[in-house]
Write an enzyme that holds these catalytic residues in place. Structure first.
Site, short mmCIF file in Angstrom:
data_model
loop_
_atom_site.label_atom_id
_atom_site.label_comp_id
_atom_site.label_asym_id
_atom_site.label_seq_id
_atom_site.Cartn_x
_atom_site.Cartn_y
_atom_site.Cartn_z
CG ASP A 292 17.30 6.36 -2.23
OD1 ASP A 292 16.81 6.63 -1.11
OD2 ASP A 292 17.90 5.31 -2.48
CB THR B 129 14.66 2.67 3.08
OG1 THR B 129 15.42 2.24 1.95
CG2 THR B 129 13.40 3.38 2.61
CB THR C 189 3.46 0.38 11.21
OG1 THR C 189 2.93 -0.86 11.65
CG2 THR C 189 4.90 0.46 11.69
CG ASP C 190 -0.64 -1.83 14.06
OD1 ASP C 190 0.28 -2.19 13.30
OD2 ASP C 190 -1.74 -2.42 14.10
CD GLU C 191 3.86 -4.68 11.67
OE1 GLU C 191 4.93 -5.28 11.82
OE2 GLU C 191 3.16 -4.79 10.65
CE1 TYR D 152 7.74 -1.46 7.98
CE2 TYR D 152 6.33 -2.73 9.47
CZ TYR D 152 6.50 -1.68 8.58
OH TYR D 152 5.44 -0.85 8.29
CB SER D 153 8.15 -3.04 14.23
OG SER D 153 8.81 -4.09 14.86
CE LYS E 122 7.15 3.15 9.09
NZ LYS E 122 7.14 4.05 7.88
CG ASN F 84 -3.47 0.39 5.29
OD1 ASN F 84 -3.54 1.42 4.65
ND2 ASN F 84 -3.42 0.41 6.61
CE LYS G 175 4.24 -6.04 2.94
NZ LYS G 175 4.02 -4.64 2.68
P1 NAD Z 1 5.12 -0.56 -0.09
O1 NAD Z 1 6.29 -1.44 0.21
O2 NAD Z 1 4.00 -1.11 -0.90
O3 NAD Z 1 5.64 0.75 -0.86
C1 NAD Z 1 6.78 1.45 -0.47
C2 NAD Z 1 7.12 2.46 -1.56
O4 NAD Z 1 8.28 3.18 -1.15
C3 NAD Z 1 7.46 1.81 -2.91
O5 NAD Z 1 6.86 2.54 -3.95
C4 NAD Z 1 8.97 1.92 -2.97
O6 NAD Z 1 9.48 1.98 -4.30
C5 NAD Z 1 9.20 3.21 -2.23
N1 NAD Z 1 10.56 3.30 -1.66
C6 NAD Z 1 11.22 2.34 -0.96
N2 NAD Z 1 12.43 2.78 -0.63
C7 NAD Z 1 12.55 4.05 -1.11
C8 NAD Z 1 13.57 5.02 -1.08
N3 NAD Z 1 14.73 4.80 -0.47
N4 NAD Z 1 13.33 6.23 -1.67
C9 NAD Z 1 12.14 6.47 -2.29
N5 NAD Z 1 11.16 5.57 -2.37
C10 NAD Z 1 11.34 4.38 -1.78
O7 NAD Z 1 4.63 -0.03 1.31
P2 NAD Z 1 3.16 0.32 1.81
O8 NAD Z 1 2.50 -0.91 2.32
O9 NAD Z 1 2.49 1.15 0.77
O10 NAD Z 1 3.50 1.22 3.08
C11 NAD Z 1 3.63 2.63 2.95
C12 NAD Z 1 3.93 3.20 4.31
O11 NAD Z 1 2.85 2.91 5.22
C13 NAD Z 1 5.20 2.64 4.95
O12 NAD Z 1 5.87 3.69 5.61
C14 NAD Z 1 4.68 1.62 5.95
O13 NAD Z 1 5.57 1.49 7.05
C15 NAD Z 1 3.38 2.27 6.38
N6 NAD Z 1 2.32 1.34 6.84
C16 NAD Z 1 1.94 0.28 6.08
C17 NAD Z 1 0.91 -0.54 6.51
C18 NAD Z 1 0.43 -1.70 5.67
O14 NAD Z 1 -0.46 -2.44 6.11
N7 NAD Z 1 0.92 -1.88 4.44
C19 NAD Z 1 0.28 -0.28 7.73
C20 NAD Z 1 0.71 0.81 8.48
C21 NAD Z 1 1.72 1.63 8.02
P1 TYD Z 2 1.67 -9.36 6.62
O1 TYD Z 2 0.71 -9.13 5.50
O2 TYD Z 2 3.08 -9.72 6.28
O3 TYD Z 2 1.60 -8.09 7.58
P2 TYD Z 2 2.27 -7.85 9.03
O4 TYD Z 2 3.21 -8.95 9.34
O5 TYD Z 2 2.98 -6.56 8.83
O6 TYD Z 2 1.13 -7.77 9.99
O7 TYD Z 2 1.10 -10.54 7.54
C1 TYD Z 2 -0.17 -10.45 8.17
C2 TYD Z 2 -0.31 -11.65 9.06
O8 TYD Z 2 -0.37 -12.82 8.24
C3 TYD Z 2 0.85 -11.88 10.00
O9 TYD Z 2 0.35 -12.43 11.22
C4 TYD Z 2 1.71 -12.92 9.29
C5 TYD Z 2 0.68 -13.74 8.57
N1 TYD Z 2 1.12 -14.35 7.29
C6 TYD Z 2 0.91 -15.71 7.06
O10 TYD Z 2 0.38 -16.44 7.91
N2 TYD Z 2 1.30 -16.24 5.86
C7 TYD Z 2 1.89 -15.47 4.89
O11 TYD Z 2 2.28 -16.02 3.83
C8 TYD Z 2 2.09 -14.08 5.14
C9 TYD Z 2 2.76 -13.20 4.11
C10 TYD Z 2 1.67 -13.56 6.36
#
Ligand code: NAD
Ligand code: TYD
Length: 371
Positions: free
Chosen positions: A64, A105, A137-139, A163-164, A167, A193, A202
């Site tokens: 962790d 976290t 994140t951009d959020e 969440y945002s 972050k 992403n 997602k």
């Molecule tokens: P994800 O939820 O798929 O993966 C998160 C990983 O972190 C998992 O493997 C989980 O086991 C691990 N984790 C969680 N808590 C932990 C802890 N306390 N100690 C060690 N490991 C831990 O997330 P993701 O989508 O791969 O995002 C990765 C990073 O990128 C995050 O910081 C997120 O904020 C950022 N990000 C994500 C997106 C997106 O579109 N997914 C966009 C911009 C930024």
């Molecule tokens: P998400 O993948 O959760 O990313 P984020 O909220 O971090 O941008 O969602 C992307 C967009 O899709 C967001 O506007 C919320 C919407 N959404 C739905 O409309 N239905 C769904 O079931 C989910 C998971 C997201």
């Protein structure tokens, strides 16, 4: 830092972007040493690294990031010079239902890593050429109106979800450790992403899996919320550029220059999925409940549902800084990225069935019990 052999600690390397990054890094920097630190929450999956774990140069640590002594020990004993910090709770909907884990976290965990890096790299003077790279994140910038310009690195922080907000807090801590203690940090604030290993809660993977089962595709609100989509390997390439040539103390926005509202995105995804069924008749046998299996349309499954509370209307990223300073240009356009994402989910049915059922934990127990 560019040509030297590096020793990276990748936190969250078993999650979606982290696992893609580990694959990317092994391919592009095969002589570097990687230590993955991951708590294996529901979103972390050791199967994501299974093809790499037997190779030299990759060590997996189940732990962790909140555990500062563990992080300190790893940084000191493995002589880590670079931290790529992905570990986080990442799903907005979960943060609305239960924000506490996000604070633990994302805020405390990031702070504990920063403290560990400061202790070993600065107080013990173990690494001069160190780097702490924070993936964000951009959020954190909040929500844009339709006519507002895209977020730049100077946009004010205005997070709207737990969440945002968590972050945003972690971004501020990273910044403070640069200014106060001289920790060599960089941050990337990236847009949405998509790609392989994306947990099917997602938007994009959820829609693919639901369409294959003939289940409703839940669209929040009016479906006109806009996101800026980036294929995950382009995000990994951006982080590579920042680690190689980015300026410590700097934040870089990373986006795909690809704004789509959710309905438009889902419509395209459905068309591409239907097209795959036309080209590959085996899919009709494998996914009998999919509308496309009997000549129907996946888009007919779209179902409007109650909106997400505080749902940000629009995100858009201005990537000019990373483009002009480091030459970043996204390579994968939306249609190609969605096609290859669909192909990956069709080729990896066992993966998504396992992560959705939690069965991968049994797989981990079977495969790693002896270690
Ligand atoms: P994800 O939820 O798929 O993966 C998160 C990983 O972190 C998992 O493997 C989980 O086991 C691990 N984790 C969680 N808590 C932990 C802890 N306390 N100690 C060690 N490991 C831990 O997330 P993701 O989508 O791969 O995002 C990765 C990073 O990128 C995050 O910081 C997120 O904020 C950022 N990000 C994500 C997106 C997106 O579109 N997914 C966009 C911009 C930024
Ligand atoms: P998400 O993948 O959760 O990313 P984020 O909220 O971090 O941008 O969602 C992307 C967009 O899709 C967001 O506007 C919320 C919407 N959404 C739905 O409309 N239905 C769904 O079931 C989910 C998971 C997201």
């Amino acid at each position: 830092m560019k040509s030297q052999r590096r020793r990276l600690l990748v936190t969250g390397g078993a999650g979606f972007i982290g696992a893609n990054f580990v694959h990317y890094w092994r391919h592009h920097h095969p002589t570097d040493e990687l230590v993955v630190l991951d708590a294996l929450t529901y979103a972390g999956n050791r199967m994501n690294l299974a093809d790499l774990e037997s190779a030299q140069g990759l060590e997996f640590i189940h732990g962790d990031i909140v555990d500062q002594p563990l992080a300190e020990r790893l940084i000191r004993e493995r002589e880590i010079d670079t931290v790529a910090h992905f570990a986080a709770e990442s799903h907005v909907d979960r943060s609305i239902v239960g924000p506490d884990q996000f604070i633990t976290t994302n805020v405390l965990g990031t702070h504990s890593l920063l403290k560990a890096c400061r202790k070993v790299w600065i107080e013990e003077k173990k690494q001069h050429g160190h780097r702490f790279h924070h993936i964000s994140t951009d959020e954190v910038y909040g929500s844009l109106e339709p006519d507002q310009p895209a977020f730049t690195e100077d946009s004010p922080y205005a997070p709207n979800s737990p969440y945002s907000a968590s972050k945003a807090a972690s971004d501020h801590l990273v910044r403070a450790y640069f200014h106060t203690y001289g920790l060599q940090v960089t941050t990337t604030n990236c847009s949405n992403n998509y790609g392989p290993y994306h947990f099917p809660e997602k938007l994009i993977p959820l829609m693919i899996v639901n369409a294959l089962h003939g289940k409703p595709l839940p669209v929040y609100g009016d479906g006109r919320n806009v996101r800026d989509w980036l294929y995950v390997t382009d995000h990994c390439a951006a982080i590579d550029l920042v680690l190689s040539a980015g300026t410590p103390g700097t934040t870089y926005n990373v986006g795909g220059d690809c704004e789509r509202d959710n309905l438009t995105l889902i419509g395209l995804l459905c068309d591409l999925l239907d097209d795959a069924f036309v080209r590959r008749r085996d899919l009709c046998r494998r996914f009998r409940d999919a509308p496309a299996a009997c000549g129907g349309k996946s888009a007919d499954l779209i179902a409007f549902v109650k909106d997400r509370p505080g749902h940000d209307r629009r995100y858009a990223i201005d990537s000019s800084l990373i483009r002009d300073e480091l030459g970043f240009v996204p390579k994968v356009d939306l249609e190609r990225g969605l096609r290859s994402t669909i192909e990956w989910y069709l080729a990896n049915e066992a993966w998504w069935r396992a992560v959705m059922s939690g069965a991968y934990r049994d797989w981990v127990a079977r495969n790693y019990a002896a270690r």
